[in-house]
Scaffold this motif. Structure first.
Motif, PDB file in Angstrom:
ATOM      1  N   THR A 144      29.174  38.324  41.107  1.00 40.24           N
ATOM      2  CA  THR A 144      30.455  38.999  40.906  1.00 40.24           C
ATOM      3  C   THR A 144      31.024  39.403  42.260  1.00 40.24           C
ATOM      4  O   THR A 144      30.342  40.050  43.059  1.00 40.24           O
ATOM      5  CB  THR A 144      30.287  40.252  40.032  1.00 40.24           C
ATOM      6  OG1 THR A 144      29.704  39.884  38.780  1.00 40.24           O
ATOM      7  CG2 THR A 144      31.630  40.923  39.772  1.00 40.24           C
ATOM      8  N   VAL A 161      39.294  45.027  41.694  1.00 43.47           N
ATOM      9  CA  VAL A 161      39.170  43.740  41.005  1.00 43.47           C
ATOM     10  C   VAL A 161      37.720  43.290  41.072  1.00 43.47           C
ATOM     11  O   VAL A 161      37.075  43.392  42.119  1.00 43.47           O
ATOM     12  CB  VAL A 161      40.073  42.663  41.642  1.00 43.47           C
ATOM     13  CG1 VAL A 161      39.844  41.305  40.968  1.00 43.47           C
ATOM     14  CG2 VAL A 161      41.537  43.067  41.556  1.00 43.47           C
ATOM     15  N   VAL A 163      35.408  39.806  39.867  1.00 47.79           N
ATOM     16  CA  VAL A 163      35.467  38.430  39.362  1.00 47.79           C
ATOM     17  C   VAL A 163      34.045  37.915  39.163  1.00 47.79           C
ATOM     18  O   VAL A 163      33.272  37.826  40.130  1.00 47.79           O
ATOM     19  CB  VAL A 163      36.216  37.495  40.340  1.00 47.79           C
ATOM     20  CG1 VAL A 163      36.253  36.074  39.782  1.00 47.79           C
ATOM     21  CG2 VAL A 163      37.618  38.000  40.598  1.00 47.79           C
ATOM     22  N   GLN A 164      33.706  37.603  37.937  1.00 44.21           N
ATOM     23  CA  GLN A 164      32.411  36.997  37.642  1.00 44.21           C
ATOM     24  C   GLN A 164      32.577  35.485  37.728  1.00 44.21           C
ATOM     25  O   GLN A 164      33.491  34.924  37.116  1.00 44.21           O
ATOM     26  CB  GLN A 164      31.938  37.406  36.247  1.00 44.21           C
ATOM     27  CG  GLN A 164      30.544  36.912  35.909  1.00 44.21           C
ATOM     28  CD  GLN A 164      30.097  37.394  34.536  1.00 44.21           C
ATOM     29  OE1 GLN A 164      30.380  38.518  34.141  1.00 44.21           O
ATOM     30  NE2 GLN A 164      29.413  36.534  33.798  1.00 44.21           N
ATOM     31  N   TYR A 165      31.691  34.821  38.454  1.00 46.66           N
ATOM     32  CA  TYR A 165      31.893  33.398  38.717  1.00 46.66           C
ATOM     33  C   TYR A 165      30.567  32.646  38.791  1.00 46.66           C
ATOM     34  O   TYR A 165      29.496  33.236  38.882  1.00 46.66           O
ATOM     35  CB  TYR A 165      32.655  33.219  40.032  1.00 46.66           C
ATOM     36  CG  TYR A 165      31.877  33.675  41.252  1.00 46.66           C
ATOM     37  CD1 TYR A 165      31.126  32.772  42.017  1.00 46.66           C
ATOM     38  CD2 TYR A 165      31.858  35.008  41.641  1.00 46.66           C
ATOM     39  CE1 TYR A 165      30.400  33.189  43.121  1.00 46.66           C
ATOM     40  CE2 TYR A 165      31.136  35.443  42.747  1.00 46.66           C
ATOM     41  CZ  TYR A 165      30.411  34.530  43.480  1.00 46.66           C
ATOM     42  OH  TYR A 165      29.676  34.947  44.573  1.00 46.66           O
ATOM     43  N   ALA A 177      39.637  37.342  44.212  1.00 47.81           N
ATOM     44  CA  ALA A 177      39.792  38.748  43.813  1.00 47.81           C
ATOM     45  C   ALA A 177      40.992  39.377  44.519  1.00 47.81           C
ATOM     46  O   ALA A 177      41.743  40.159  43.912  1.00 47.81           O
ATOM     47  CB  ALA A 177      38.515  39.527  44.126  1.00 47.81           C
ATOM     48  N   ILE A 180      44.098  38.233  42.767  1.00 42.68           N
ATOM     49  CA  ILE A 180      44.270  38.951  41.504  1.00 42.68           C
ATOM     50  C   ILE A 180      44.851  40.343  41.747  1.00 42.68           C
ATOM     51  O   ILE A 180      45.722  40.815  41.005  1.00 42.68           O
ATOM     52  CB  ILE A 180      42.936  39.033  40.751  1.00 42.68           C
ATOM     53  CG1 ILE A 180      42.505  37.634  40.298  1.00 42.68           C
ATOM     54  CG2 ILE A 180      43.022  39.981  39.562  1.00 42.68           C
ATOM     55  CD1 ILE A 180      41.088  37.556  39.775  1.00 42.68           C
ATOM     56  N   LEU A 188      42.811  34.941  31.797  1.00 53.31           N
ATOM     57  CA  LEU A 188      42.190  33.887  32.589  1.00 53.31           C
ATOM     58  C   LEU A 188      42.805  32.524  32.270  1.00 53.31           C
ATOM     59  O   LEU A 188      43.159  31.763  33.169  1.00 53.31           O
ATOM     60  CB  LEU A 188      40.679  33.854  32.338  1.00 53.31           C
ATOM     61  CG  LEU A 188      39.885  32.741  33.037  1.00 53.31           C
ATOM     62  CD1 LEU A 188      40.070  32.803  34.547  1.00 53.31           C
ATOM     63  CD2 LEU A 188      38.406  32.832  32.662  1.00 53.31           C
ATOM     64  N   VAL A 260      35.469  30.318  37.280  1.00 57.95           N
ATOM     65  CA  VAL A 260      35.733  31.728  36.964  1.00 57.95           C
ATOM     66  C   VAL A 260      35.364  31.985  35.513  1.00 57.95           C
ATOM     67  O   VAL A 260      35.887  31.334  34.605  1.00 57.95           O
ATOM     68  CB  VAL A 260      37.211  32.082  37.203  1.00 57.95           C
ATOM     69  CG1 VAL A 260      37.430  33.583  36.964  1.00 57.95           C
ATOM     70  CG2 VAL A 260      37.640  31.701  38.605  1.00 57.95           C
ATOM     71  N   ARG A 262      35.097  35.398  34.064  1.00 57.73           N
ATOM     72  CA  ARG A 262      35.937  36.510  33.597  1.00 57.73           C
ATOM     73  C   ARG A 262      36.297  37.380  34.782  1.00 57.73           C
ATOM     74  O   ARG A 262      35.677  37.287  35.856  1.00 57.73           O
ATOM     75  CB  ARG A 262      35.248  37.342  32.511  1.00 57.73           C
ATOM     76  CG  ARG A 262      33.872  37.851  32.862  1.00 57.73           C
ATOM     77  CD  ARG A 262      33.176  38.487  31.668  1.00 57.73           C
ATOM     78  NE  ARG A 262      33.703  39.801  31.364  1.00 57.73           N
ATOM     79  CZ  ARG A 262      33.035  40.949  31.598  1.00 57.73           C
ATOM     80  NH1 ARG A 262      31.818  40.920  32.142  1.00 57.73           N
ATOM     81  NH2 ARG A 262      33.558  42.101  31.280  1.00 57.73           N
ATOM     82  N   PHE A 263      37.298  38.214  34.584  1.00 57.41           N
ATOM     83  CA  PHE A 263      37.693  39.129  35.653  1.00 57.41           C
ATOM     84  C   PHE A 263      38.254  40.410  35.049  1.00 57.41           C
ATOM     85  O   PHE A 263      38.619  40.469  33.866  1.00 57.41           O
ATOM     86  CB  PHE A 263      38.734  38.482  36.580  1.00 57.41           C
ATOM     87  CG  PHE A 263      40.110  38.353  35.969  1.00 57.41           C
ATOM     88  CD1 PHE A 263      41.061  39.364  36.104  1.00 57.41           C
ATOM     89  CD2 PHE A 263      40.477  37.216  35.256  1.00 57.41           C
ATOM     90  CE1 PHE A 263      42.318  39.262  35.548  1.00 57.41           C
ATOM     91  CE2 PHE A 263      41.736  37.089  34.690  1.00 57.41           C
ATOM     92  CZ  PHE A 263      42.666  38.121  34.839  1.00 57.41           C
ATOM     93  N   ARG A 265      40.939  43.722  36.372  1.00 59.22           N
ATOM     94  CA  ARG A 265      41.792  44.316  37.406  1.00 59.22           C
ATOM     95  C   ARG A 265      42.213  45.700  36.932  1.00 59.22           C
ATOM     96  O   ARG A 265      42.863  45.836  35.908  1.00 59.22           O
ATOM     97  CB  ARG A 265      43.024  43.459  37.649  1.00 59.22           C
ATOM     98  CG  ARG A 265      43.965  44.036  38.732  1.00 59.22           C
ATOM     99  CD  ARG A 265      45.267  43.247  38.811  1.00 59.22           C
ATOM    100  NE  ARG A 265      46.093  43.716  39.916  1.00 59.22           N
ATOM    101  CZ  ARG A 265      46.916  44.764  39.863  1.00 59.22           C
ATOM    102  NH1 ARG A 265      46.988  45.490  38.736  1.00 59.22           N
ATOM    103  NH2 ARG A 265      47.638  45.121  40.906  1.00 59.22           N
TER     104      ARG A 265
END
Length: 271
Positions: A144, A161, A163-165, A177, A180, A188, A260, A262-263, A265
């Motif tokens: 993340t 922010v 970001v899981q990737y 990130a 975003i 997404l 990506v 999920r994210f 913000r």
């Protein structure tokens, strides 16, 4: 006149966070009895919390730890940079990581040293003197990337922010990130956009085109154009890249080998 000293006032202020005049008044009403004065200040604090319920919380902080994000809001930027307020936010994110609550309600019900998180926040609100609101939190698993942004150098981060990737590298994920944070995507992919939001865009576009007297045969194309513009505004992978506006985010992350998952913000004062 009740017998108490300046040292007694200081002791009471240190214990409760009350102002000097409030501490003096409490000791006077309590005939100099320290414990009773604390009780009076707690009662006053509880009443003040009630008075603060309708106040707006447009300032605050976003904190992060181990990929988790948490937003704690307050009324003024003065409190947002207060060490006790920042410490409270950091304590709350520790609780999130330790207890793994599923929802905000679950987090508020967590027991901490004989009180719930909700009671802890209410107590700190009374002590600090402003309405405090724990707005939201998010936790992530796996790689993340996190980016925190300050609106001013003397204030704590107000935008966060995560970001899981998978794949790619941390530098590319952190760059995403930052995008975003600036571009404010809500989803997404277009599949995540609620059907009612798309239908609203269609209705608005169709009604606007009709009121503008557009030819009937052109309306379908106009409506689709408006819906596609909505996707470009709010769907992350379809947004133009902040750094390379002629390319989409999807093109950028695909080139970096980044997937990506999920994210989140968070922006203080914004839904």
């Amino acid at each position: 006149m009740p017998a108490f000293t300046a040292a007694d006032v200081k002791r009471l202020r240190d214990a409760t966070g009350a102002g000097m005049m409030d501490a003096k008044k409490a000791l006077t009403e309590a005939d100099g009895e320290y414990d009773k004065a604390i009780e009076l200040l707690r009662i006053k604090g509880a009443k003040d919390v009630g008075k603060r319920l309708e106040r707006s919380t447009t300032n605050g902080i976003v904190v992060s730890k181990h990929g988790a994000l948490l937003e704690l809001d307050c009324e003024t930027d003065f409190v947002a940079k207060n060490a006790d307020f920042v410490a409270l936010a950091e304590r709350l994110i520790e609780i999130v990581l330790e207890q793994s609550p599923a929802t905000l309600d679950d987090l508020m019900a967590v027991q901490v040293e004989g009180q719930t998180v909700a009671q802890l926040i209410e107590s700190e609100s009374a002590r600090i003197g402003e309405k405090l609101v724990l707005s939201r939190f998010a936790t992530f698993e796996g790689p993340t990337a996190v980016y925190l942004h300050k609106r001013a150098t003397d204030l704590p981060p107000a935008i966060g922010v995560a970001v899981q990737y998978q794949g790619g590298d941390e530098e590319a994920a952190r760059s995403l990130a930052m995008h975003i944070a600036a571009a404010r995507p809500r989803y997404l992919t277009r599949e995540e956009v609620p059907a009612e939001a798309v239908e609203t865009e269609r209705r608005v576009a169709e009604q606007t085109a009709k009121e503008e007297g557009k030819p009937e045969q052109a309306i379908v194309k106009i409506v689709e154009g408006r819906v596609n513009a909505y996707y470009k505004d709010f769907v992350l992978l379809e947004q133009p890249s902040i750094t390379e506006p002629k390319r989409t985010v999807k093109q950028i992350v695909d080139e970096a080998g980044l997937t990506v998952q999920r994210f989140a913000r968070f922006e203080v004062g914004q839904a």
